[in-house]
Write an enzyme that holds these catalytic residues in place. Structure first.
Site, PDB file in Angstrom:
ATOM      1  N   GLY A 241       0.847  -1.186   0.000  1.00  0.00           N
ATOM      2  CA  GLY A 241       0.000   0.000   0.000  1.00  0.00           C
ATOM      3  C   GLY A 241       0.882   1.234   0.000  1.00  0.00           C
ATOM      4  N   CYS A 242       0.431   2.274   0.648  1.00  0.00           N
ATOM      5  CA  CYS A 242       1.163   3.539   0.683  1.00  0.00           C
ATOM      6  C   CYS A 242       2.599   3.342   1.153  1.00  0.00           C
ATOM      7  CB  CYS A 242       0.450   4.510   1.618  1.00  0.00           C
ATOM      8  SG  CYS A 242       1.384   6.018   1.936  1.00  0.00           S
ATOM      9  N   PHE A 243       3.563   3.754   0.321  1.00  0.00           N
ATOM     10  CA  PHE A 243       4.959   3.516   0.693  1.00  0.00           C
ATOM     11  C   PHE A 243       5.406   4.339   1.884  1.00  0.00           C
ATOM     12  CE2 PHE A 243       6.096   5.682  -3.650  1.00  0.00           C
ATOM     13  CZ  PHE A 243       5.658   6.938  -3.226  1.00  0.00           C
ATOM     14  N   TRP A 244       4.728   5.439   2.190  1.00  0.00           N
ATOM     15  CA  TRP A 244       5.089   6.219   3.386  1.00  0.00           C
ATOM     16  C   TRP A 244       4.959   5.340   4.632  1.00  0.00           C
ATOM     17  CZ3 TRP A 244       1.166  10.742   2.477  1.00  0.00           C
ATOM     18  CH2 TRP A 244       1.563  11.508   1.366  1.00  0.00           C
TER      19      TRP A 244
ATOM     20  N   TYR B   1      -3.060  11.140   7.972  1.00  0.00           N
ATOM     21  CA  TYR B   1      -3.299  10.243   6.835  1.00  0.00           C
ATOM     22  C   TYR B   1      -3.427   8.797   7.300  1.00  0.00           C
ATOM     23  CZ  TYR B   1      -2.164   6.959   3.211  1.00  0.00           C
ATOM     24  OH  TYR B   1      -2.174   5.850   2.403  1.00  0.00           O
TER      25      TYR B   1
END
Length: 194
Positions: free
Chosen positions: A27-30, A167
């Protein structure tokens, strides 16, 4: 009086630290980057794109690629098996349409093995996860070219901590992982999850 030169020598040999690389799409790499940065023995994490056909993908144009994180680690301090354990317990491997609030192919999950040993271990753990959860949508693939993401994506959780926490909570990542995994959620990094 004659001058004397004193030579200084060191005994022993200096060897370069052996490192290895693992690549995970979750999913979101952050968020993936933040999670792996909290694993002892991980030396570096880099957000990027992998798995697609296009050259030099960007955030605005990475169709076919997955958001992923390249993890550089010291195998004398953390094993690939341990990284796999952290990975599986920090995603929802049953979701084939993305992760949490991020939908679409680029947010799907995959393990990109950098060698045959990693491929074998990743496939074995996928089979075990399937026994635990009943179904697994996460792919196990051989690694292709990893493209480093733009600088503003690197260490996003450190550079923008308030936006990042908003987020992550708003996207439902932690709540979903806890629902899927119960007390196994975030195994190995439980106290460090942001």
């Amino acid at each position: 009086m004659a001058a004397t030169a004193i030579a200084s020598t060191t005994t022993g040999t200096a060897t370069a630290q052996e490192t290895q690389t693992a690549i995970f799409a979750g999913g979101c790499f952050w968020c993936v980057e933040s999670d792996f940065d909290h694993v002892n023995g991980v030396l570096d994490t880099t957000s990027g794109y992998i798995g697609g056909e296009s050259q030099n993908p960007t955030y605005q144009n990475h169709s076919g690629h997955l958001e992923a994180v390249r993890v550089t680690f010291d195998p004398s301090r953390v094993s690939y098996d341990k990284l796999l354990d952290v990975y599986w317990h920090s995603i929802d491997p049953t979701d084939g349409g993305g992760q949490f609030c991020d939908r679409g192919h680029s947010y799907t999950t995959a393990i990109f093995a950098t060698n045959s040993d990693q491929l074998k271990k990743a496939e074995a753990t996928k089979a075990q996860v399937a026994k635990d959860l009943g179904t697994v949508a996460t792919e196990v693939r051989k690694a292709s070219t990893f493209w480093t993401a733009e600088g503003y994506h690197q260490d996003y959780y450190k550079k923008n901590p308030v936006k990042y926490k908003f987020y992550r909570a708003g996207c439902g990542r932690n709540a979903t992982v806890e629902r899927v995994w119960g007390d196994k959620a975030y195994q190995g990094i439980k106290d460090a999850v942001g």
